[in-house]
Enzyme design. Structure first.
Site, short mmCIF file in Angstrom:
data_model
loop_
_atom_site.label_atom_id
_atom_site.label_comp_id
_atom_site.label_asym_id
_atom_site.label_seq_id
_atom_site.Cartn_x
_atom_site.Cartn_y
_atom_site.Cartn_z
N ARG A 142 -3.52 13.30 -17.99
CA ARG A 142 -2.14 13.68 -17.86
C ARG A 142 -1.44 12.32 -17.04
O ARG A 142 -2.17 11.83 -16.38
CB ARG A 142 -2.23 14.76 -16.71
CG ARG A 142 -0.77 15.21 -16.34
CD ARG A 142 -0.71 16.38 -15.49
NE ARG A 142 -1.62 16.35 -14.35
CZ ARG A 142 -1.30 15.79 -13.14
NH1 ARG A 142 0.07 15.09 -13.01
NH2 ARG A 142 -2.06 15.67 -11.99
N THR A 184 -9.79 3.82 -15.97
CA THR A 184 -9.33 4.09 -14.60
C THR A 184 -8.99 2.83 -13.82
O THR A 184 -9.45 1.64 -13.81
CB THR A 184 -10.19 5.21 -13.72
OG1 THR A 184 -9.91 5.37 -12.52
CG2 THR A 184 -11.63 4.25 -13.73
N ARG A 185 -7.92 3.03 -12.81
CA ARG A 185 -7.64 2.19 -11.84
C ARG A 185 -7.78 2.78 -10.53
O ARG A 185 -7.31 1.90 -9.42
CB ARG A 185 -6.12 1.53 -12.08
CG ARG A 185 -5.10 2.76 -11.53
CD ARG A 185 -3.77 2.06 -11.85
NE ARG A 185 -2.79 2.94 -11.15
CZ ARG A 185 -1.85 3.72 -11.78
NH1 ARG A 185 -2.25 3.99 -12.99
NH2 ARG A 185 -0.98 4.29 -11.13
N ALA A 195 7.55 -24.09 21.23
CA ALA A 195 7.89 -23.91 19.93
C ALA A 195 8.35 -22.39 19.64
O ALA A 195 8.55 -21.95 18.70
CB ALA A 195 6.80 -24.41 18.91
N GLY A 196 7.85 -21.64 20.53
CA GLY A 196 8.24 -20.14 20.50
C GLY A 196 7.23 -19.38 19.89
O GLY A 196 7.11 -18.15 19.67
N LYS A 197 5.80 -19.65 20.36
CA LYS A 197 4.49 -19.18 19.85
C LYS A 197 4.39 -17.83 20.65
O LYS A 197 4.14 -16.67 20.07
CB LYS A 197 3.31 -19.96 19.90
CG LYS A 197 3.14 -21.20 19.28
CD LYS A 197 2.16 -21.91 19.55
CE LYS A 197 1.75 -22.55 21.04
NZ LYS A 197 2.73 -23.41 21.56
N HIS A 229 -12.84 10.88 -8.80
CA HIS A 229 -12.96 12.23 -7.80
C HIS A 229 -13.42 13.09 -8.66
O HIS A 229 -13.73 12.93 -9.91
CB HIS A 229 -11.74 12.51 -7.25
CG HIS A 229 -11.21 11.54 -6.43
ND1 HIS A 229 -11.95 11.31 -5.13
CD2 HIS A 229 -9.98 10.88 -6.35
CE1 HIS A 229 -11.21 10.21 -4.45
NE2 HIS A 229 -9.90 9.98 -5.25
N HIS A 240 -12.00 13.97 -12.04
CA HIS A 240 -12.05 12.97 -13.35
C HIS A 240 -13.85 12.96 -13.69
O HIS A 240 -13.82 12.80 -14.86
CB HIS A 240 -11.93 11.51 -12.58
CG HIS A 240 -10.60 11.47 -11.93
ND1 HIS A 240 -10.37 11.02 -10.54
CD2 HIS A 240 -9.46 11.54 -12.47
CE1 HIS A 240 -9.16 11.23 -10.46
NE2 HIS A 240 -8.51 11.15 -11.54
#
Length: 545
Positions: A274, A180-181, A378-380, A185, A188
């Site tokens: 399946r 299983t990955r 710097a655009g933070k 449940h 299973h």
């Protein structure tokens, strides 16, 4: 006990040796997983990465050149053609894992490989995308692997030899195995217990190698398995162990590989469900079961169970063979995530409440700190606001702007090294406190000193808070040009003291999590980089522009 695939269990672990002077090849996550499988014998009879002859016959017939069944090619990408001799095998961090001996380089056909292994060359298939992205040349050869480092799930990471010894100690002859990955449940669980009725014992053998980003992480799955096995399985007839493979999502061919590997671990009966190892709609529902009919010499018996579900009419777990109703209780993975993120409960008929609680904790919104650093102008702040706008509606977000913090939280502090550090630690404390309660926190402060930023990061991560450092980089001349107040020019002229980047130091991060170049990138381009980093860490979902 069932013999290993090919007749004997491979062991490629050797004492470490000096590899200075050897060409280094860096392995990616899948190649490292394959290397571990080869080293411990889980990939028996392979003694290394495949060469041309094995590669071509695996693609054509799902067999090695020797005729032994083998459905997926274990290849090692070559950084350049023409490599020969011994090669050192390293990971991305520079650790040497071993040596590939007498390397032989050959050209592979990525598209033909994809069609043979995955049955498609559609790049939306994750296995195909990986295959097409790799170099055309591969290196084959036997491997010598140095003693393995401490790896995750060490207590569960039983080698084939160790698992076989435990099976023998328990006296099992017929051994079921379950791959299983995903969390297990109720459906299973029902299949595994049907298998347990037919065998002496069962090995729950979840895969812990690399998977898709949207799969449940291995650490979360193992917590769910632990609680499930400890409460609902007979301990004397159940073994929980980790399978260190990476997912290929190769459907039928991967089902064969999973069975072969489990045979090497001493498993005699392998559960094939399946769409085993499938993804999307790429494989017919029973293809993974039917492929076993083509290989009667496999040496491991597939247990081909019908798909199981909870019938709301029968009020029981059932299958199409036992239930006449169209009244299935089915929840997709996305629906499970939706319910848990909203604080709802999963039906007890679908999953055990203990498993649901583990998943709920995982899917609960995670706090994080997105820490902008960079020189004034710097655009933070601009980027912080733009990121917040893109994430708006998905999750709670708070912005801690450096200027506002100095007004409300750090009033009275000056610009000495000590005062700057106090200010940054205060920002870090507030950010960490908010993040621990599930808030995404964006900070926008110069934070000029590397050791102070490192201390704030370390404190956050010690409290389990994800920390993403974004360096807003811009050339000084660009900052001078865009400075409408003329502060940089005054600082350069010596009219302003303690001005960071001119009269006071700024220590740029050598390896930030994200580096944006605000003097050459648009705001949108920089934000895209930042959101990609957040997505890769699972901190936001599919936020788009």
């Amino acid at each position: 006990m069932v013999l290993p695939h090919g007749g004997s269990l491979v062991d490629r672990i050797v004492p470490a040796r000096d590899v200075s002077g050897l060409l280094r090849v860096v392995l990616d996550a899948r190649e490292l997983a394959d290397l571990e499988l080869i080293a411990v014998g889980a990939a028996s009879p392979l003694t290394g990465f495949v060469g041309r002859e094995d590669y071509e016959r695996v693609l054509a017939e799902s067999r090695l050149a020797s005729g032994v069944v083998w459905p997926v090619p274990f290849t090692l990408a070559a950084p350049e053609p023409g490599i020969s001799g011994d090669v050192a095998l390293a990971d991305a961090a520079g650790r040497i894992w071993g040596v590939l001996r007498d390397a032989r380089t050959f050209r592979r056909d990525p598209r033909a490989e994809a069609l043979a292994v995955y049955g498609t060359d559609d790049p939306s298939h994750p296995g195909v995308a990986y295959t097409l992205s790799r170099p055309e040349h591969a290196i084959g050869g036997d491997v010598d692997v140095f003693p393995l480092p401490d790896l995750p799930f060490a207590r569960y990471r039983l080698t084939p030899a160790a698992l076989r010894a435990e099976i023998a100690r328990r006296g099992w002859k017929r051994v079921a195995g379950f791959q299983t990955r995903n969390p297990i449940h109720r459906a299973h669980e029902h299949l595994t217990k049907l298998a347990l009725e037919q065998t002496d014992g069962i090995v729950l053998h979840p895969l812990v190698g690399e998977t898709k980003n949207d799969d449940v992480p291995a650490a979360v799955r193992f917590r769910a398995y632990d609680v499930l096995v400890s409460r609902y399985y007979p301990p004397e007839r159940t073994i929980l162990a980790a399978f260190p493979a990476a997912m290929r999502y190769a459907g039928p061919r991967e089902a064969l590989f999973h069975a072969i590997a489990r045979k090497n671990y001493g498993i005699t009966h392998f559960i094939v469900g399946r769409d085993h190892a499938g993804v999307g709609k790429f494989y017919p529902p029973l293809a993974a079961q039917e492929i076993f009919d083509r290989f009667p010499d496999l040496g491991v018996e597939p247990l081909k169970f019908e798909p199981t579900f909870y019938c709301t009419v029968c009020e029981n777990l059932a299958s199409p063979r036992t239930c006449p109703h169209d009244a299935k209780l089915e929840l997709s993975g996305s629906k499970v995530r939706e319910i848990l993120r909203a604080g709802g409960d999963l039906p007890r008929e679908f999953t055990r409440p203990e498993v649901a609680e583990v998943l709920r904790e995982h899917y609960a919104p995670k706090g994080f700190i997105l820490w902008f650093t960079g020189l004034s102008g710097a655009g933070k702040s601009t980027l912080a606001q733009a990121v917040a706008k893109r994430i708006d509606g998905e999750r709670r977000l708070e912005i801690l702007d450096g200027d506002e913090v100095r007004t409300h939280l750090s009033k009275g502090l000056g610009f000495s090294r000590e005062d700057r550090d106090i200010n940054i630690h205060r920002i870090g404390f507030v950010a960490r406190t908010l993040a621990r309660h599930g808030v995404g926190v964006v900070t926008a402060a110069i934070s000029p000193y590397a050791d102070t930023r490192a201390a704030v990061r370390r404190s956050a991560e010690e409290h389990g808070v994800a920390f993403i450092e974004v360096f807003a980089s811009a050339r000084l001349e660009s900052l001078v040009e865009r400075d409408v107040k003329g502060l940089y020019k005054k600082a350069i002229a010596g009219e302003i003291a303690h001005f960071t980047g001119v009269s006071d130091p700024y220590e740029p991060p050598p390896s930030p999590d994200v580096r944006v170049h605000t003097d050459v990138e648009t705001v949108g381009e920089s934000v895209d980089k930042i959101l990609a980093a957040l997505r890769s860490r699972g901190l936001i979902r599919g936020v788009q522009g």
